[in-house]
Scaffold this active site. Structure first.
Site, short mmCIF file in Angstrom:
data_model
loop_
_atom_site.label_atom_id
_atom_site.label_comp_id
_atom_site.label_asym_id
_atom_site.label_seq_id
_atom_site.Cartn_x
_atom_site.Cartn_y
_atom_site.Cartn_z
N ARG A 78 -51.06 -1.31 33.39
CA ARG A 78 -49.31 -1.70 32.64
C ARG A 78 -49.17 -0.61 31.65
NH1 ARG A 78 -48.86 -7.02 29.81
NH2 ARG A 78 -49.48 -8.29 32.54
N ARG A 147 -45.43 -6.32 22.49
CA ARG A 147 -45.82 -5.81 23.82
C ARG A 147 -44.26 -4.91 24.13
NH1 ARG A 147 -48.49 -9.17 27.08
NH2 ARG A 147 -50.35 -10.25 25.63
N LYS A 219 -49.47 -12.80 21.34
CA LYS A 219 -48.24 -11.73 21.74
C LYS A 219 -47.03 -11.95 21.25
CE LYS A 219 -49.24 -13.67 26.12
NZ LYS A 219 -48.07 -13.90 27.76
N LYS A 221 -43.73 -10.71 21.55
CA LYS A 221 -42.22 -10.27 22.61
C LYS A 221 -41.12 -10.10 22.13
CE LYS A 221 -44.39 -12.33 27.14
NZ LYS A 221 -44.31 -13.12 27.98
N CYS A 443 -44.11 -13.64 40.12
CA CYS A 443 -45.17 -13.08 39.59
C CYS A 443 -46.11 -12.81 40.70
CB CYS A 443 -45.75 -14.34 38.67
SG CYS A 443 -47.09 -14.96 39.21
N CYS A 449 -54.55 -11.74 39.92
CA CYS A 449 -54.77 -12.29 38.33
C CYS A 449 -55.93 -13.76 38.13
CB CYS A 449 -53.03 -13.07 38.13
SG CYS A 449 -52.97 -13.57 37.06
N CYS A 484 -48.61 -19.79 38.17
CA CYS A 484 -49.56 -20.63 37.36
C CYS A 484 -48.30 -21.28 36.10
CB CYS A 484 -50.26 -19.80 36.52
SG CYS A 484 -50.74 -18.83 35.17
N CYS A 488 -44.72 -15.82 34.38
CA CYS A 488 -44.49 -14.91 34.09
C CYS A 488 -43.64 -14.13 35.13
CB CYS A 488 -46.07 -13.65 34.56
SG CYS A 488 -47.26 -13.92 34.31
FE1 SF4 Z 1 -51.20 -14.39 36.78
FE2 SF4 Z 1 -49.68 -17.13 35.62
FE3 SF4 Z 1 -49.07 -14.96 35.01
FE4 SF4 Z 1 -48.41 -15.63 37.44
S1 SF4 Z 1 -47.88 -16.36 35.99
S2 SF4 Z 1 -49.59 -13.58 37.66
S3 SF4 Z 1 -50.87 -16.81 38.13
S4 SF4 Z 1 -51.03 -15.15 34.82
#
Ligand code: SF4
Length: 569
Positions: A78, A147, A219, A221, A443, A449, A484, A488
């Site tokens: 990244r 970040r 982190k 942000k 995401c 991931c 999840c 993100c």
């Molecule tokens: Fe991975 Fe969860 Fe972020 Fe999606 S929201 S990229 S599944 S850590």
């Protein structure tokens, strides 16, 4: 700095940071060892600070297991590009490197960086080195540090004002770049490449003037945001500056602290939270105040429980008054009270806008931020052709789109022709883009991931197709899907947030405001993927029947009292 206070037992991650000073130690040994295809759990913690995650292709896991093979290890890399800013040469380099060392796609992140996927261990160094040789760092893009600093990607270019948040984003980023030279020793043969192109040999050091030996609890942000264009989603950050605009001038900032989106299913003590305004500061105090606010987080954050380590829990438990007092004690003065700001709105920067200097910028839609060639949409080839032809500056947005800036009036027809030729959309109606799809975000999730429990990027086109087929394609509703609860793609501030619960199942949240000033609430837990389109269609149908004129979906859902809390019972 003061030593972090903790009476509880530090987590293993804290031990790893201490045992490998300056993010070096075991990571250096393992990356340099060609005999190993993947790195240990401890090194995996450290490499995040260098801007990379160890991942695997999870699609191959079962088959490889049956065949007695090891997992399909790979890395994500990244970049850290404050305010999402890249020169034409830097963009073309990233595009080329994606083909040489990664999986032949680039992914624009919600923090205005670029992610490379499928990078083999042996390709990490050439990739990171090549980026740095063109002044793109990855240092601190992940890990327990500040970040990438998010800011409006185009505000500095637009007419009608004289402020430049991009420059401040770069200054903040520079201020919080780790000092340890382990990064340069590992990836750049001990050299630092200066802005004027000179290479200087670094004197090995593992000390950190701001972070100290254990860096941040988790982190950090940071964002700079504008009320009239909250494209930075500023209330979701640990520390943010909310611009206070007076006519065409930037009067100062409200400091906003304690936002964050992640949670853990079934853990009621974890939750998304919007930041609080804690005080007003003049522009020239920005770096000092951000450093003091971040130092409170550094020293007071919970280092015994990573789920509870974010600054938002300090604000939730100790309150704004406590934070104001702690900040005053570090600054030696109190901040003035926060200043009222105008109405909130948001822009995704798609389409053509004339800049203050008479040139043009154009925002290009990129589905889920994935720059690739697929079907009739040759976005990767198209962007490469345009950037090669007219050398625009490239700006990445927090909605995962790409802005091409500094296009001369004479070059605009050529750019328009190349956009059309490659099936790229800059506005609704072009290349089949309609409002529902324009705003949808997902995401990366599966298959790369490691935390994903459900599909996101690979599923969202299907979900939008289904909703278009059901007649909702022309509604402007902000849908965000995550694999999840780390969130993100920022579902907790979406009008409709969909969060992976387990394989093929999602929690559905509703009621975030379009401009990012209100959290969504749980509407339906554990929805099967096959039932999602009909469930959303029922909600959208009810909204159409009950909405007042111009009432946004999230506002209607809130007025109608739909949804409650964040966690399922
Ligand atoms: Fe991975 Fe969860 Fe972020 Fe999606 S929201 S990229 S599944 S850590």
């Amino acid at each position: 700095m003061t030593t972090p206070k903790t009476t509880a037992v530090p987590t293993h991650v804290e031990e790893i940071k201490l045992a490998n000073p300056g993010l070096g130690g075991v990571l250096l040994d393992e990356i340099r060892d060609p005999a190993i295809s993947h790195i240990s759990d401890d090194a995996e913690v450290l490499i995040k600070f260098h801007g990379s995650y160890q991942q695997e292709d999870r699609d191959q896991r079962q088959e490889r297991k049956r065949a007695g093979q090891e997992r399909a290890w790979q890395f994500m890399v990244r970049t850290k590009t404050p305010g999402g800013r890249l020169s034409a040469a830097q963009y073309l380099l990233a595009d080329k490197l994606a083909g040489t060392y990664a999986s032949d796609t680039l992914r624009v992140t919600v923090r205005q960086g670029i992610q490379f996927y499928g990078v083999g261990k042996a390709n990490l160094k050439p990739l990171i080195k090549a980026l740095n040789e063109h002044w793109i760092t990855t240092y601190g893009a992940c890990g327990d540090v500040a970040r990438n600093v998010v800011s409006c990607p185009v505000a500095d270019l637009l007419p009608g004002h004289d402020y430049n948040l991009q420059t401040l984003a770069q200054q903040i980023s520079d201020r919080f770049l780790p000092d340890s030279t382990a990064y340069y020793e590992l990836w750049l043969d001990g050299e630092k490449i200066l802005a004027d192109g000179r290479r200087v040999q670094v004197e090995p050091s593992r000390s950190e003037s701001f972070y100290g030996p254990t860096y941040m609890p988790r982190k950090l942000k940071i964002a700079i945001g504008l009320p009239h264009d909250n494209c930075a989603d500023l209330f979701t950050h640990d520390v943010a500056l909310e611009a206070v605009i007076d006519g065409s001038a930037l009067r100062g900032f409200n400091l906003v602290v304690g936002g964050g989106l992640g949670s853990t299913h079934g853990k009621a003590e974890t939750f998304p939270r919007l930041g609080d305004r804690v005080g007003f500061l003049p522009v020239d105090a920005a770096l000092e105040v951000i450093a003091a606010a971040s130092a409170i987080y550094r020293d007071e954050g919970d280092r015994s429980n990573r789920r509870h380590a974010r600054l938002k829990y300090i604000l939730e438990e100790r309150g704004v008054d406590w934070f104001r007092a702690a900040l005053a004690s570090r600054l030696g003065r109190e901040l003035d009270a926060p200043v009222a700001v105008g109405a909130y709105d948001v822009h995704d920067h798609l389409g053509w806008q004339q800049q203050a200097d008479g040139n043009w910028l154009v925002g290009v839609w990129v589905e889920s931020g994935r720059i690739k060639d697929a079907g009739e949409h040759w976005v990767r080839t198209g962007l490469r052709a345009i950037v090669t032809a007219v050398s625009p500056e490239v700006r990445l947005t927090a909605q995962q789109n790409v802005v091409l800036a500094g296009i001369s009036p004479a070059d605009r027809p050529l750019v328009e022709a190349l956009l059309a030729e490659h099936g790229m959309a800059t506005a609704e109606g072009e290349s089949g883009l309609r409002p529902l799809r324009r705003w949808a975000m997902a995401c990366p999730s599966m298959p790369t991931c490691g935390l994903a429990v459900a599909e996101a990027e690979r599923y969202i086109p299907e979900l939008i197709n289904a909703l278009e087929d059901l007649g909702f394609g022309d509604e402007r509703v902000w849908i965000r899907l995550s694999g999840c609860p780390n969130g993100c793609s920022r579902p907790p501030t979406a009008e409709i947030g969909i969060v992976g619960r387990s394989v093929g199942r999602y929690h559905v949240y509703v009621g975030g405001s379009f401009a990012g000033t209100r959290l969504a609430r749980l509407y339906a837990p554990d929805v099967r993927i096959a039932d999602l389109p009909d469930l959303l269609a029922d909600l959208l149908t009810r909204w159409r029947a009950e909405r007042s004129q111009g009432e946004a979906f999230g506002d209607w859902a809130t007025r109608a009292g739909i949804g409650q809390g964040w966690h399922a019972e």
